[in-house]
Design a protein around this motif. Structure first.
Motif, mmCIF file in Angstrom:
data_model
loop_
_atom_site.group_PDB
_atom_site.id
_atom_site.type_symbol
_atom_site.label_atom_id
_atom_site.label_comp_id
_atom_site.label_asym_id
_atom_site.label_seq_id
_atom_site.Cartn_x
_atom_site.Cartn_y
_atom_site.Cartn_z
ATOM 1 N N ASP A 129 0.846 -1.188 0.000
ATOM 2 C CA ASP A 129 0.000 0.000 0.000
ATOM 3 C C ASP A 129 0.885 1.242 0.000
ATOM 4 O O ASP A 129 2.118 1.145 -0.112
ATOM 5 C CB ASP A 129 -0.968 -0.013 1.180
ATOM 6 N N MET A 130 0.278 2.422 0.127
ATOM 7 C CA MET A 130 1.047 3.661 0.011
ATOM 8 C C MET A 130 2.006 3.883 1.181
ATOM 9 O O MET A 130 2.875 4.760 1.118
ATOM 10 C CB MET A 130 0.115 4.862 -0.120
ATOM 11 N N LYS A 131 1.870 3.078 2.234
ATOM 12 C CA LYS A 131 2.787 3.175 3.369
ATOM 13 C C LYS A 131 3.854 2.089 3.335
ATOM 14 O O LYS A 131 4.656 1.954 4.259
ATOM 15 C CB LYS A 131 2.002 3.098 4.677
ATOM 16 N N GLY A 132 3.836 1.289 2.263
ATOM 17 C CA GLY A 132 4.844 0.244 2.114
ATOM 18 C C GLY A 132 4.518 -1.035 2.851
ATOM 19 O O GLY A 132 5.371 -1.923 2.950
ATOM 20 N N ASN A 133 3.299 -1.168 3.381
ATOM 21 C CA ASN A 133 2.907 -2.397 4.073
ATOM 22 C C ASN A 133 2.672 -3.516 3.064
ATOM 23 O O ASN A 133 2.000 -3.296 2.052
ATOM 24 C CB ASN A 133 1.635 -2.165 4.889
ATOM 25 N N PRO A 134 3.206 -4.719 3.318
ATOM 26 C CA PRO A 134 3.066 -5.819 2.349
ATOM 27 C C PRO A 134 1.772 -6.608 2.525
ATOM 28 O O PRO A 134 1.236 -6.717 3.627
ATOM 29 C CB PRO A 134 4.279 -6.697 2.672
ATOM 30 N N TYR A 135 1.291 -7.181 1.408
ATOM 31 C CA TYR A 135 0.076 -8.008 1.411
ATOM 32 C C TYR A 135 0.279 -9.177 0.455
ATOM 33 O O TYR A 135 0.962 -9.052 -0.562
ATOM 34 C CB TYR A 135 -1.152 -7.204 0.973
ATOM 35 N N ASP A 136 -0.348 -10.303 0.778
ATOM 36 C CA ASP A 136 -0.275 -11.473 -0.094
ATOM 37 C C ASP A 136 -1.264 -11.377 -1.252
ATOM 38 O O ASP A 136 -1.079 -11.993 -2.294
ATOM 39 C CB ASP A 136 -0.553 -12.752 0.699
ATOM 40 N N SER A 137 -2.347 -10.614 -1.070
ATOM 41 C CA SER A 137 -3.373 -10.466 -2.097
ATOM 42 C C SER A 137 -3.685 -8.994 -2.321
ATOM 43 O O SER A 137 -3.700 -8.197 -1.362
ATOM 44 C CB SER A 137 -4.653 -11.205 -1.677
ATOM 45 N N LYS A 138 -3.947 -8.631 -3.576
ATOM 46 C CA LYS A 138 -4.264 -7.247 -3.890
ATOM 47 C C LYS A 138 -5.577 -6.826 -3.250
ATOM 48 O O LYS A 138 -5.781 -5.653 -2.947
ATOM 49 C CB LYS A 138 -4.343 -7.068 -5.412
ATOM 50 N N GLU A 139 -6.495 -7.784 -3.039
ATOM 51 C CA GLU A 139 -7.787 -7.469 -2.434
ATOM 52 C C GLU A 139 -7.655 -7.055 -0.968
ATOM 53 O O GLU A 139 -8.597 -6.521 -0.386
ATOM 54 C CB GLU A 139 -8.745 -8.664 -2.549
ATOM 55 N N ASP A 140 -6.503 -7.316 -0.346
ATOM 56 C CA ASP A 140 -6.310 -6.980 1.073
ATOM 57 C C ASP A 140 -5.656 -5.616 1.282
ATOM 58 O O ASP A 140 -5.520 -5.163 2.415
ATOM 59 C CB ASP A 140 -5.441 -8.051 1.749
ATOM 60 N N ILE A 141 -5.249 -4.964 0.209
ATOM 61 C CA ILE A 141 -4.560 -3.680 0.332
ATOM 62 C C ILE A 141 -5.446 -2.638 1.011
ATOM 63 O O ILE A 141 -6.645 -2.560 0.758
ATOM 64 C CB ILE A 141 -4.135 -3.168 -1.061
ATOM 65 N N LEU A 142 -4.843 -1.824 1.860
ATOM 66 C CA LEU A 142 -5.548 -0.731 2.513
ATOM 67 C C LEU A 142 -5.306 0.567 1.745
ATOM 68 O O LEU A 142 -4.222 0.787 1.204
ATOM 69 C CB LEU A 142 -5.078 -0.565 3.962
ATOM 70 N N CYS A 176 -13.717 5.639 -7.345
ATOM 71 C CA CYS A 176 -12.588 5.752 -6.413
ATOM 72 C C CYS A 176 -11.270 5.870 -7.175
ATOM 73 O O CYS A 176 -10.969 5.050 -8.051
ATOM 74 C CB CYS A 176 -12.541 4.543 -5.482
ATOM 75 N N TYR A 177 -10.474 6.864 -6.812
ATOM 76 C CA TYR A 177 -9.181 7.118 -7.450
ATOM 77 C C TYR A 177 -8.137 7.381 -6.370
ATOM 78 O O TYR A 177 -8.482 7.631 -5.207
ATOM 79 C CB TYR A 177 -9.258 8.332 -8.382
ATOM 80 N N VAL A 178 -6.885 7.316 -6.758
ATOM 81 C CA VAL A 178 -5.817 7.821 -5.893
ATOM 82 C C VAL A 178 -5.130 8.947 -6.641
ATOM 83 O O VAL A 178 -5.002 8.902 -7.875
ATOM 84 C CB VAL A 178 -4.797 6.723 -5.516
ATOM 85 N N ASP A 179 -4.709 9.982 -5.898
ATOM 86 C CA ASP A 179 -4.013 11.081 -6.553
ATOM 87 C C ASP A 179 -2.543 10.738 -6.729
ATOM 88 O O ASP A 179 -2.110 9.624 -6.397
ATOM 89 C CB ASP A 179 -4.197 12.389 -5.767
ATOM 90 N N GLY A 180 -1.759 11.655 -7.250
ATOM 91 C CA GLY A 180 -0.356 11.395 -7.533
ATOM 92 C C GLY A 180 0.471 11.052 -6.320
ATOM 93 O O GLY A 180 1.551 10.469 -6.440
ATOM 94 N N GLU A 181 -0.034 11.394 -5.120
ATOM 95 C CA GLU A 181 0.668 11.065 -3.883
ATOM 96 C C GLU A 181 0.156 9.773 -3.263
ATOM 97 O O GLU A 181 0.684 9.320 -2.246
ATOM 98 C CB GLU A 181 0.523 12.216 -2.885
ATOM 99 N N GLY A 182 -0.882 9.190 -3.872
ATOM 100 C CA GLY A 182 -1.381 7.906 -3.389
ATOM 101 C C GLY A 182 -2.589 7.977 -2.488
ATOM 102 O O GLY A 182 -3.094 6.934 -2.058
ATOM 103 N N ARG A 220 8.577 0.742 -0.804
ATOM 104 C CA ARG A 220 8.822 2.020 -0.125
ATOM 105 C C ARG A 220 7.596 2.927 -0.164
ATOM 106 O O ARG A 220 7.668 4.079 0.262
ATOM 107 C CB ARG A 220 10.016 2.732 -0.779
ATOM 108 N N GLY A 221 6.496 2.417 -0.686
ATOM 109 C CA GLY A 221 5.283 3.202 -0.743
ATOM 110 C C GLY A 221 5.246 4.170 -1.904
ATOM 111 O O GLY A 221 4.426 5.090 -1.920
ATOM 112 N N ARG A 222 6.085 3.947 -2.886
ATOM 113 C CA ARG A 222 6.118 4.814 -4.055
ATOM 114 C C ARG A 222 5.082 4.350 -5.077
ATOM 115 O O ARG A 222 5.029 3.171 -5.419
ATOM 116 C CB ARG A 222 7.510 4.800 -4.686
ATOM 117 N N LEU A 223 4.263 5.288 -5.558
ATOM 118 C CA LEU A 223 3.203 4.956 -6.524
ATOM 119 C C LEU A 223 3.822 4.649 -7.878
ATOM 120 O O LEU A 223 4.395 5.535 -8.534
ATOM 121 C CB LEU A 223 2.215 6.116 -6.625
ATOM 122 N N LEU A 224 3.705 3.398 -8.308
ATOM 123 C CA LEU A 224 4.344 2.976 -9.562
ATOM 124 C C LEU A 224 3.628 3.513 -10.781
ATOM 125 O O LEU A 224 4.245 3.638 -11.847
ATOM 126 C CB LEU A 224 4.381 1.444 -9.621
#
Length: 230
Positions: A129-142, A176-182, A220-224
């Motif tokens: 996620d945008m804070k760099g927290n890891p997840y096994d599935s994309k559906e679990d991302i915060l 739902c969108y994310v801006d350039g900062e995530g 590192r939480g960087r928006l790819l």
């Protein structure tokens, strides 16, 4: 019919069209004794109608040179007719998706479908996620908004909602969108516009946005998405 289903259907029809059109070329080469069959089939698979036109132009005099009746059970014409039907079907699915989902570009839905396939086959083993927290599935991302609220997906990509962990409020993923900062942004008034050249959304300022469920971050939480488009 959900957006993801339309996207998968669009992808399947596109692949089927290329395969059937290539089969038509293969059959015509067999019927007329055309050399370099493998080359023409490969070009058609890769470039669709453009490859088919190249094949026809390259062999437009073959019928005159190879005199005599065509062999029985010719299959090239029925296959070509089937390819035309499949090609037309992709336009119908494209139109249906734009009508049903607020004119969301088909390439966005297409990306959603392949993202779903990636998850199923395990191509991407770790998500962030945008804070760099890891997840096994994309559906679990915060997801996080600028007010400090946290959201989690309930459903599947564009077919579901982002639910606020703190309040229980539900946001339709289509908006739902994310801006350039995530940070999460909810376009409840449908004000964002789509930039086809660079594949992002924008508002009246210089801010850019990406569909939230298609956003990807590194460890590192960087928006790819920013790196892909710039």
């Amino acid at each position: 019919m959900g957006a993801t289903i339309l996207a998968v259907l669009y992808a399947a029809l596109s692949v089927a069209f290329s395969v059937v059109l290539a089969c038509s070329v293969n059959s015509e080469c067999n019927e007329k004794g055309i050399n370099h069959k493998g080359k023409y089939v490969a070009i058609t698979l890769l470039f669709g109608w453009i490859g088919f036109i190249i094949f026809k132009l390259s062999n437009r005099k073959v019928r005159t040179e190879n005199e005599g009746p065509e062999p029985p059970k010719a299959r090239s014409k029925p296959l070509l007719a089937c390819a035309v039907i499949l090609f037309a079907s992709t336009f119908i699915v494209n139109f249906a998706s734009k009508t049903a989902f607020n004119e969301m570009p088909m390439d966005t839905l297409f990306s959603s479908a392949f993202s779903a396939i990636d998850n199923i086959i395990g191509k991407n083993s770790t998500f962030y996620d945008m804070k760099g927290n890891p997840y096994d599935s994309k559906e679990d991302i915060l997801y996080y908004d600028r007010d400090g609220n946290t959201y989690k997906l309930d459903g599947f990509e564009f077919d579901g909602d982002l639910v606020c962990v703190e309040t229980g409020d539900r946001l339709n993923c289509v908006f739902c969108y994310v801006d350039g900062e995530g940070y999460l942004y909810y376009d409840k008034d449908n004000k964002l516009k789509y930039n086809e050249e660079y594949d992002y959304y924008y508002d009246g300022s210089s801010k850019v946005y990406y569909p939230a469920t298609l956003a990807e971050w590194n460890s590192r939480g960087r928006l790819l998405n920013n790196e892909i488009n710039y």
